[in-house]
Design a protein around this motif. Structure first.
Motif, PDB file in Angstrom:
ATOM      1  N   VAL A  88       0.842  -1.209   0.000  1.00 15.57           N
ATOM      2  CA  VAL A  88       0.000   0.000   0.000  1.00 15.57           C
ATOM      3  C   VAL A  88       0.870   1.248   0.000  1.00 15.57           C
ATOM      4  O   VAL A  88       0.615   2.206  -0.753  1.00 15.57           O
ATOM      5  N   ASN A  89       1.905   1.262   0.832  1.00 16.01           N
ATOM      6  CA  ASN A  89       2.785   2.430   0.908  1.00 16.01           C
ATOM      7  C   ASN A  89       3.495   2.684  -0.415  1.00 16.01           C
ATOM      8  O   ASN A  89       3.705   3.837  -0.813  1.00 16.01           O
ATOM      9  N   ALA A  90       3.867   1.605  -1.110  1.00 20.05           N
ATOM     10  CA  ALA A  90       4.528   1.759  -2.404  1.00 20.05           C
ATOM     11  C   ALA A  90       3.581   2.388  -3.423  1.00 20.05           C
ATOM     12  O   ALA A  90       3.995   3.247  -4.224  1.00 20.05           O
ATOM     13  N   VAL A  91       2.328   1.982  -3.405  1.00 13.87           N
ATOM     14  CA  VAL A  91       1.335   2.570  -4.318  1.00 13.87           C
ATOM     15  C   VAL A  91       1.181   4.058  -4.031  1.00 13.87           C
ATOM     16  O   VAL A  91       1.154   4.891  -4.951  1.00 13.87           O
ATOM     17  N   PHE A  92       1.085   4.425  -2.738  1.00  9.56           N
ATOM     18  CA  PHE A  92       0.981   5.839  -2.367  1.00  9.56           C
ATOM     19  C   PHE A  92       2.205   6.622  -2.843  1.00  9.56           C
ATOM     20  O   PHE A  92       2.087   7.733  -3.359  1.00  9.56           O
ATOM     21  N   ASP A  93       3.400   6.032  -2.664  1.00  7.44           N
ATOM     22  CA  ASP A  93       4.631   6.720  -3.056  1.00  7.44           C
ATOM     23  C   ASP A  93       4.684   6.949  -4.567  1.00  7.44           C
ATOM     24  O   ASP A  93       5.101   8.021  -5.030  1.00  7.44           O
ATOM     25  N   ILE A  94       4.254   5.937  -5.328  1.00  9.40           N
ATOM     26  CA  ILE A  94       4.260   6.065  -6.787  1.00  9.40           C
ATOM     27  C   ILE A  94       3.256   7.128  -7.236  1.00  9.40           C
ATOM     28  O   ILE A  94       3.559   7.984  -8.075  1.00  9.40           O
ATOM     29  N   MET A  95       2.063   7.086  -6.642  1.00  5.67           N
ATOM     30  CA  MET A  95       1.015   8.018  -7.063  1.00  5.67           C
ATOM     31  C   MET A  95       1.267   9.441  -6.573  1.00  5.67           C
ATOM     32  O   MET A  95       0.665  10.390  -7.082  1.00  5.67           O
ATOM     33  N   SER A  96       2.150   9.598  -5.584  1.00  2.60           N
ATOM     34  CA  SER A  96       2.446  10.948  -5.088  1.00  2.60           C
ATOM     35  C   SER A  96       3.679  11.552  -5.773  1.00  2.60           C
ATOM     36  O   SER A  96       4.084  12.665  -5.442  1.00  2.60           O
ATOM     37  N   TYR A  97       4.272  10.799  -6.698  1.00  2.00           N
ATOM     38  CA  TYR A  97       5.430  11.337  -7.424  1.00  2.00           C
ATOM     39  C   TYR A  97       4.970  12.466  -8.349  1.00  2.00           C
ATOM     40  O   TYR A  97       4.074  12.292  -9.178  1.00  2.00           O
ATOM     41  N   TRP A  99       5.288  14.287 -11.357  1.00  2.00           N
ATOM     42  CA  TRP A  99       5.899  14.136 -12.675  1.00  2.00           C
ATOM     43  C   TRP A  99       5.493  15.250 -13.628  1.00  2.00           C
ATOM     44  O   TRP A  99       5.909  15.265 -14.807  1.00  2.00           O
ATOM     45  N   ILE A 100       4.720  16.213 -13.155  1.00  4.04           N
ATOM     46  CA  ILE A 100       4.098  17.189 -14.059  1.00  4.04           C
ATOM     47  C   ILE A 100       5.129  18.018 -14.823  1.00  4.04           C
ATOM     48  O   ILE A 100       5.011  18.210 -16.049  1.00  4.04           O
ATOM     49  N   GLU A 101       6.164  18.539 -14.138  1.00  4.98           N
ATOM     50  CA  GLU A 101       7.140  19.390 -14.825  1.00  4.98           C
ATOM     51  C   GLU A 101       7.867  18.620 -15.929  1.00  4.98           C
ATOM     52  O   GLU A 101       8.077  19.125 -17.038  1.00  4.98           O
ATOM     53  N   ARG A 102       8.248  17.372 -15.612  1.00  7.95           N
ATOM     54  CA  ARG A 102       8.908  16.552 -16.643  1.00  7.95           C
ATOM     55  C   ARG A 102       7.943  16.226 -17.776  1.00  7.95           C
ATOM     56  O   ARG A 102       8.335  16.194 -18.945  1.00  7.95           O
ATOM     57  N   GLY A 103       6.693  15.992 -17.415  1.00  7.91           N
ATOM     58  CA  GLY A 103       5.700  15.702 -18.444  1.00  7.91           C
ATOM     59  C   GLY A 103       5.484  16.884 -19.370  1.00  7.91           C
ATOM     60  O   GLY A 103       5.372  16.722 -20.605  1.00  7.91           O
ATOM     61  N   LEU A 104       5.442  18.074 -18.801  1.00  8.30           N
ATOM     62  CA  LEU A 104       5.261  19.270 -19.618  1.00  8.30           C
ATOM     63  C   LEU A 104       6.471  19.514 -20.512  1.00  8.30           C
ATOM     64  O   LEU A 104       6.335  19.971 -21.653  1.00  8.30           O
ATOM     65  N   SER A 105       7.661  19.207 -19.991  1.00  8.52           N
ATOM     66  CA  SER A 105       8.870  19.357 -20.810  1.00  8.52           C
ATOM     67  C   SER A 105       8.824  18.409 -22.009  1.00  8.52           C
ATOM     68  O   SER A 105       9.142  18.803 -23.143  1.00  8.52           O
ATOM     69  N   GLU A 145      -4.515  15.777  -6.981  1.00  4.87           N
ATOM     70  CA  GLU A 145      -4.507  14.373  -6.596  1.00  4.87           C
ATOM     71  C   GLU A 145      -3.125  13.935  -6.110  1.00  4.87           C
ATOM     72  O   GLU A 145      -2.998  13.153  -5.161  1.00  4.87           O
ATOM     73  N   ILE A 146      -2.077  14.449  -6.771  1.00  8.91           N
ATOM     74  CA  ILE A 146      -0.711  14.116  -6.353  1.00  8.91           C
ATOM     75  C   ILE A 146      -0.465  14.611  -4.924  1.00  8.91           C
ATOM     76  O   ILE A 146       0.095  13.898  -4.087  1.00  8.91           O
ATOM     77  N   GLU A 147      -0.884  15.843  -4.635  1.00  3.38           N
ATOM     78  CA  GLU A 147      -0.682  16.406  -3.300  1.00  3.38           C
ATOM     79  C   GLU A 147      -1.478  15.656  -2.247  1.00  3.38           C
ATOM     80  O   GLU A 147      -1.011  15.474  -1.110  1.00  3.38           O
ATOM     81  N   GLU A 148      -2.670  15.182  -2.610  1.00  2.00           N
ATOM     82  CA  GLU A 148      -3.467  14.399  -1.668  1.00  2.00           C
ATOM     83  C   GLU A 148      -2.790  13.072  -1.342  1.00  2.00           C
ATOM     84  O   GLU A 148      -2.770  12.625  -0.196  1.00  2.00           O
ATOM     85  N   MET A 149      -2.212  12.435  -2.363  1.00  6.07           N
ATOM     86  CA  MET A 149      -1.503  11.179  -2.145  1.00  6.07           C
ATOM     87  C   MET A 149      -0.252  11.388  -1.285  1.00  6.07           C
ATOM     88  O   MET A 149       0.096  10.551  -0.458  1.00  6.07           O
ATOM     89  N   ALA A 150       0.422  12.528  -1.486  1.00  7.87           N
ATOM     90  CA  ALA A 150       1.620  12.811  -0.702  1.00  7.87           C
ATOM     91  C   ALA A 150       1.285  12.987   0.779  1.00  7.87           C
ATOM     92  O   ALA A 150       2.091  12.660   1.654  1.00  7.87           O
TER      93      ALA A 150
END
Length: 228
Positions: A88-97, A99-105, A145-150
């Motif tokens: 469960v913690n791994a799923v939270f960590d992945i979903m809280s990453y 990636w938006i700035e890299r995605g926009l680049s 959603e990312i901030e909520e997961m974090a």
């Protein structure tokens, strides 16, 4: 246990000494068997060497088994780290990453590539319009959603590998082996080798072989018996 007592009488010895070796589920079964065997400490002295043993004991039970259980862990092997809370913690960590700035680049590079290679013309204003639309969508909906997961509370990890843990891991120059607290393995290490490292042939055999070659500075070294 009754069979061992019968064997003890047959060989006329005061105590039977057992060394049980197992991998993965076999290491877990060996650990549980040794705990049971050692309850009869006057007649049985059981020791375990387990490779890639699952996380199956609490901290207290793991420490109590340390005099007779040694768990070998190959680099990123996921099984000694795997339990309900760590998954469960791994799923939270992945979903809280984030990636938006890299995605926009990547999006910006992709749009410029399309503009340069399409047969018809796309204006820079159109490129900027598409970019701004997607950026606004990501910032408005996805970042929330990312901030909520974090912020989501992580689960408490109860189960860890048993006994004394020896960790063999790649250090960038070769393979290092050292004793580590079994509590160190309370989270999944997301790595491309996390499954391969659990296997016998391509995991433990290769890791230990590389360790011995590096330690002996003999890169022709091989084990007398090769594990496939």
């Amino acid at each position: 246990i009754d069979l061992l007592h019968s064997l003890l009488k047959m060989v006329k010895k005061e105590k039977i000494k057992l060394t049980i070796i197992g991998h993965s589920l076999g290491a877990g079964a060996a650990t549980i068997a040794a705990i049971i065997f050692n309850e009869d400490e006057k007649a049985i002295d059981a020791n375990v060497v387990g490779f890639g043993c699952p996380a199956l004991l609490s901290k207290e039970l793991s420490e109590s088994a340390s005099p007779y259980v040694t768990t070998i862990i190959s680099d990123s092997d996921m099984i000694p780290r795997l339990s309900g809370p760590t998954l469960v913690n791994a799923v939270f960590d992945i979903m809280s990453y984030d990636w938006i700035e890299r995605g926009l680049s990547d999006l910006r590079d992709g749009l410029h590539f399309l503009r340069s290679n399409l047969l018809f013309d796309i204006s820079s204003e159109q490129v900027d319009s598409v970019y701004d639309y997607i950026k606004n969508f990501l910032e408005t909906y996805i970042r929330v959603e990312i901030e909520e997961m974090a912020k989501a509370p992580r689960k408490d990890v109860v189960l860890i590998p048993p006994g004394r843990c020896t960790h063999f891991y790649r250090d960038g120059n070769g393979v290092t082996g050292q004793q580590s607290s079994c509590e160190f393995f309370d989270s999944l290490e997301m790595s491309r080798t996390m499954i391969d490292d659990h296997m016998i042939g391509i995991g433990y055999n290769r890791m230990l072989l590389d360790y011995m070659r590096h330690r002996l500075q003999n890169y022709q070294f091989t084990f007398e018996q090769t594990i496939v």
